[in-house]
Design a protein around this motif. Structure first.
Motif: not given
Length: 707
Positions: A115-132
């Motif tokens: 995949l290109d770099n922008n499509s790489t799967p990421r672990l993302v933390t939102f402002s409510n500290n919920d990570s997905r």
């Protein structure tokens, strides 16, 4: 193919978009790889319905990332998690995708994809500290056979079901469908799509190139609400160098915003190509001769014909619909012609020749030209050829733009008032006056010059000199005195002539031919048997050496020419090798009238056979003054008439020393192919040799009769 049915309206889309749980234009704060950043939140439509998740989807770079578990389960898939490798395992039926956090290497059904770099799967933390775990919506959805797109008007991605059990797809209103070519026996099998690219030709305009291993069938669909051109290639498998199931190319020129292509379906196999445009543009889809290259062009010019119009008191050629078109112009010789190439242009009718006359032009030909070494292979060109009157060498033309018209005008010359036809033994000369008038014609036998005197007020012909040098007329000079205009036509040899026009006429007509009382058998002809000595030339599969058959045929030609009274000089009469320059010098030192080099051909393809005549155009020779093509044409015609052999044409070969360095008309005759079994048998047959010699000598005699 499934039915395309509209099941949502623009109103429904608007209501759905406005009711998405997360505002489509909001900016949210997230953290990835320990870095805080702001990203644009975006909703997603699934089969026309907005779906909600516990965390929002968002745009990262030019990709939409969605929570893996939610989107996978909405698509009927199961998600497992391997904590040791931080890999999400998504399965649906027999399909499996493995996506590892922060790795652009994903595994689809045991095959690795990048995949290109922008499509790489990421672990993302939102402002409510919920990570997905967030993954690219397009890759996951299309891997499971869903259609994914982006509606640029509402700035929202959509996912449409493509399951074979369904016969309804969500698409835009008012599609414009263009059927592709009919299925034939040649293109009914599965085709492999090896590449899809956006390229430029010789101009700045992009076009789409689709390469395949065989002819393809396609359907094209234009979606006017989002300005997307969709091309579905039936019975095709996508196997590009990237190996990706989905590919996206940002273009961002003034016409094309982006290009994407994917393996849209596998039962049946369909490759989908989608061009997102900035507006509704005209487009054309055409294929190469073998059908293996399909080209999509946008906003190209349409060539719909030419006509002659009177512009500023002079006749000119007009081509309409060419506003701002790029063009190239060149002059070619043997025969003389002016070539105008219109770039990014399609020929829209099937008229390839226009019988029009203006200035020195006596005919116009057009074609959809395949690019040569002067152009990119991606070009789409209409070539316009202006055929020039015989004997005209000054072929300058001007091209002016008038709004969407190209106006092509030959520069002012004597050929606006004179015509000259040298295509027969009898040569026709005509001079157009501006009124009926008396005139005087005198011929000076010593200088072989004809003087035509016309009252100055009765002609508009301009003063000047024009070189013709077609082996019959050397040149034409126009002068004026106090009362008259005098046209002096200098002939290469003595002539006889008749006046066809009346004593007082608005057109002076003269027919002239070579003076038959002057014998042409006093000509000197150099015959050059090619190769010799240590230079055997081509060798046939049976061991026949070219140098030997060249000499045998040359000696027969010498004997027949000498029996007719010609003075023949041979460059060799036995098995010796002679320097190439020396062969031409023999002809130059003896002031020969013509030079004929005799050869036999060879190639690695044993199926090729036939006669070729090679020559060097006058303007590419070292010291040539006469046209070279007429001798080549006359000899070719003579041999073909005598033998009935295969004609492989008259070919320019200016790099061949023997014909380039000879000052007089010179040709190289390739009698046949020693590499071809049938040609070899004919070449060795004495009766066939005699037919070649008779045809060669007839061609030489016809040439001298005409010139």
């Amino acid at each position: 193919m499934k039915r395309w049915l509209v099941i949502i309206s623009l109103l429904v889309v608007l209501l759905t978009v406005n009711s998405l749980a997360f505002g489509a234009n909001d900016t949210i704060n997230v953290s990835m790889n320990g870095k805080n950043m702001q990203v644009k939140e975006v909703g997603v439509l699934l089969d026309g319905q907005a779906f909600e998740a516990e965390v929002p989807s968002f745009i990262y770079g030019d990709r939409t990332l969605v929570p893996v578990r939610f989107v996978a389960e909405r698509l009927g898939a199961k998600v497992d998690w391997d904590q040791s490798t931080k890999t999400a395992i998504v399965t649906r039926g027999s399909d499996e995708i493995r996506l590892t956090i922060d790795s652009n290497q994903v595994v689809l059904n045991n095959q690795t994809r990048t995949l290109d770099n922008n499509s790489t799967p990421r672990l993302v933390t939102f402002s409510n500290n919920d990570s997905r775990t967030m993954v690219p919506v397009r890759f996951v959805s299309e891997a499971f056979g869903y259609e994914v797109g982006w509606d640029s008007e509402y700035e929202i991605p959509y996912i449409n079901s493509t399951d074979d059990s369904e016969d309804i797809q969500v698409i835009e209103l008012n599609p414009i469908i263009t059927p592709g070519p009919e299925i034939t026996e040649e293109n009914s099998e599965i085709a492999t799509i090896s590449s899809v690219n956006v390229v430029k030709g010789s101009t700045e305009k992009y076009r789409i190139i689709i390469n395949s291993d065989k002819a393809i069938n396609y359907q094209s669909l234009f979606l006017p609400d989002s300005n997307k051109l969709v091309i579905d290639i039936e019975n095709s498998v996508l196997k590009t160098s990237t190996g990706d199931a989905y590919n996206f190319i940002p273009v961002n020129d003034n016409l094309i915003k982006s290009l994407s292509y994917s393996q849209y379906q596998t039962n049946p196999y369909i490759t989908r190509v989608v061009a997102e445009l900035y507006d509704k543009y005209n487009f054309d889809i055409y294929t190469s001769g073998d059908g293996k290259t399909t080209v999509v062009t946008f906003e190209e010019y349409k060539f719909d014909g030419v006509f002659v119009d009177n512009i500023d008191g002079r006749d000119a050629l007009v081509i309409e619909g060419m506003k701002d078109v790029d063009y190239n112009i060149m002059t070619l010789t043997s025969p003389n012609r002016v070539v105008i190439d219109l770039l990014d242009t399609n020929l829209t009718n099937k008229i390839y020749e226009y019988n029009v006359e203006f200035g020195f032009v006596h005919n116009v030909r057009v074609s959809q030209f395949s690019g040569d070494k002067n152009y990119s292979s991606n070009d789409r060109i209409v070539r316009v050829v202006l055929d020039v009157m015989d004997g005209v060498n000054d072929t300058n033309v001007s091209i002016k733009r008038d709004d969407d018209r190209l106006i092509i005008s030959p520069e002012k010359s004597i050929w606006e008032y004179m015509t000259y036809d040298n295509s027969h033994i009898d040569k026709y000369i005509s001079i157009k006056n501006n009124e009926k008038t008396s005139y005087d014609i005198e011929y000076d036998y010593g200088s072989t010059t004809m003087f035509i005197t016309i009252p100055k007020e009765s002609t508009d012909i301009v003063e000047g000199e024009t070189l013709v040098r077609d082996n019959f007329i050397n040149g034409i000079a126009v002068t004026e005195n106090r009362h008259d205009t005098v046209i002096a036509i200098n002939f290469k040899r003595g002539i006889e002539y008749n006046i066809l026009s009346g004593k007082k006429d608005d057109t002076i007509e003269i027919v002239a031919r070579r003076d038959p009382s002057i014998s042409y058998t006093d000509k000197t002809i150099v015959i050059d048997p090619g190769h010799g000595g240590k230079a055997p030339g081509a060798i046939s599969p049976n061991g026949i050496k070219e140098k030997d058959v060249n000499l045998a045929l040359a000696l027969k030609t010498q004997a027949l020419l000498e029996s007719l009274g010609y003075d023949v000089i041979m460059t060799r009469t036995n098995d010796i090798d002679i320097d190439l320059n020396e062969r031409a010098n023999i002809a130059n030192r003896n002031n020969a009238d013509i030079f004929v080099s005799i050869h036999h051909n060879s190639t690695t393809n044993p199926d090729i056979n036939g006669l070729e005549i090679l020559y060097c155009p006058r303007d590419l020779g070292t010291n040539k003054t006469d046209e070279q093509y007429p001798l080549a044409y006359s000899v070719s015609k003579g041999i073909l008439a005598s033998t009935g052999g295969e004609d492989r044409g008259i070919i320019q070969r200016p790099k061949l020393v023997v014909i380039r360095e000879a000052n007089m008309p010179a040709i190289l005759v390739e009698v046949g192919y020693l590499s071809n079994a049938e040609d070899e048998a004919r070449i060795l047959d004495e009766n066939y040799q005699n037919l070649v010699v008779i045809g060669l000598v007839n061609g030489i005699q016809n040439y001298f009769e005409m010139y």
